[in-house]
Design a protein around this motif. Structure first.
Motif, short mmCIF file in Angstrom:
data_model
loop_
_atom_site.label_atom_id
_atom_site.label_comp_id
_atom_site.label_asym_id
_atom_site.label_seq_id
_atom_site.Cartn_x
_atom_site.Cartn_y
_atom_site.Cartn_z
N ALA A 1 45.02 -22.00 18.36
CA ALA A 1 44.25 -22.05 19.60
C ALA A 1 43.99 -23.49 20.01
O ALA A 1 44.07 -23.84 21.20
N ALA A 2 43.67 -24.33 19.02
CA ALA A 2 43.45 -25.75 19.30
C ALA A 2 44.72 -26.42 19.80
O ALA A 2 44.68 -27.28 20.69
N LEU A 3 45.87 -26.01 19.24
CA LEU A 3 47.14 -26.56 19.67
C LEU A 3 47.45 -26.15 21.12
O LEU A 3 47.95 -26.95 21.92
N HIS A 4 47.13 -24.91 21.44
CA HIS A 4 47.31 -24.45 22.83
C HIS A 4 46.46 -25.28 23.79
O HIS A 4 46.95 -25.70 24.86
N ASN A 5 45.20 -25.52 23.43
CA ASN A 5 44.33 -26.32 24.29
C ASN A 5 44.85 -27.76 24.43
O ASN A 5 44.77 -28.35 25.51
N LEU A 6 45.40 -28.28 23.34
CA LEU A 6 45.97 -29.62 23.38
C LEU A 6 47.17 -29.66 24.33
O LEU A 6 47.33 -30.59 25.12
N ALA A 7 48.00 -28.61 24.26
CA ALA A 7 49.15 -28.53 25.17
C ALA A 7 48.69 -28.47 26.62
O ALA A 7 49.31 -29.08 27.51
N CYS A 8 47.58 -27.77 26.88
CA CYS A 8 47.04 -27.70 28.24
C CYS A 8 46.63 -29.08 28.74
O CYS A 8 46.82 -29.41 29.93
N SER A 9 46.08 -29.89 27.84
CA SER A 9 45.68 -31.24 28.24
C SER A 9 46.90 -32.10 28.60
O SER A 9 46.88 -32.84 29.58
N TYR A 10 47.96 -31.98 27.81
CA TYR A 10 49.17 -32.72 28.15
C TYR A 10 49.74 -32.25 29.49
O TYR A 10 50.23 -33.05 30.30
#
Length: 231
Positions: free
Chosen positions: A217-226
């Protein structure tokens, strides 16, 4: 007379909630509430706990007016029996505020959340976990009112308080940081959100491993930021 025992109804309600069958959950809690009220009285602690669960069931069913009605009853009972500043009374007041928020009466919700926060701060201190949770709820109320500057100030205070008390890598601290990052992202501070989401992802990867649901889930949120940054 119910064909179910109290234990049966408690189990049935819990299973229904887990399955997302809120109608069945509501019916079980209603029957349980009626049984407790008859056997123990309407102001018995066990009866009031079930009343709170019943109110939550109505909220899950989006019957916010009924949930409000029950939460008012619960809060008044708690206040009469335990006093205005007992933790159980304050939790009931928070739930009442949530009902007003569900009904989009954000001014009323914010007023009540302020009462909850100030009471917890007076009783427990400003860095107690309950106080910080109530501050986070208050921040959400200010956000609902469109006062994002005030909300951001409070969310930063929640994160810094949890970091000081629990440490940077405690689950509650990381959850607070993730929420803060989401708030920065919504306000258009994409670089700040990226920085925070990177910290959350790296911490969860270290603690939980790469394939834990919270890490993913944290990785998904990080991808959203990129993505927000066009990268």
């Amino acid at each position: 007379m119910s064909k179910f025992t109290i234990d049966d109804l408690i189990k049935e309600a819990a299973e229904a909630h887990k399955e997302g069958d809120y109608i069945k959950e509501k019916n079980s809690y209603q029957e349980l509430y009626d049984l407790y009220k008859h056997k123990l009285g309407e102001n018995h602690p066990d009866t009031l706990i079930v009343l709170g669960n019943l109110a939550n069931s109505y909220s899950c069913l989006e019957d916010y007016n009924k949930a409000l009605e029950l939460n008012i009853t619960l809060y008044n009972a708690r206040k009469e029996i335990l006093g205005e500043k007992h933790p159980d009374t304050l939790i009931a007041l928070h739930n009442l505020a949530s009902s007003y928020s569900d009904l989009r009466d954000y001014n009323k919700a914010c007023k009540l959340q302020n009462v909850v926060y100030n009471a917890f701060k007076e009783i427990l201190g400003e860095n107690h976990p309950n106080t910080l949770s109530s501050l986070n709820n208050l921040a959400n109320s200010y956000s609902d009112l469109g006062d994002y500057t005030k909300a951001l100030e409070m969310k930063n205070a929640v994160y810094n308080g949890r970091k000081e008390i629990l440490g940077e890598k405690h689950p509650d601290t990381l959850r607070s940081l993730a929420n803060l990052a989401k708030f920065y992202s919504c306000l258009g501070y994409y670089n700040k959100a990226l920085e925070m989401r990177s910290a959350v992802y790296n911490a969860r990867k270290e603690i939980l491993g790469e394939k834990h649901p919270n890490t993913l889930a944290a990785l998904h949120n990080l991808a959203c930021s990129y993505s927000d940054l066009g990268d």
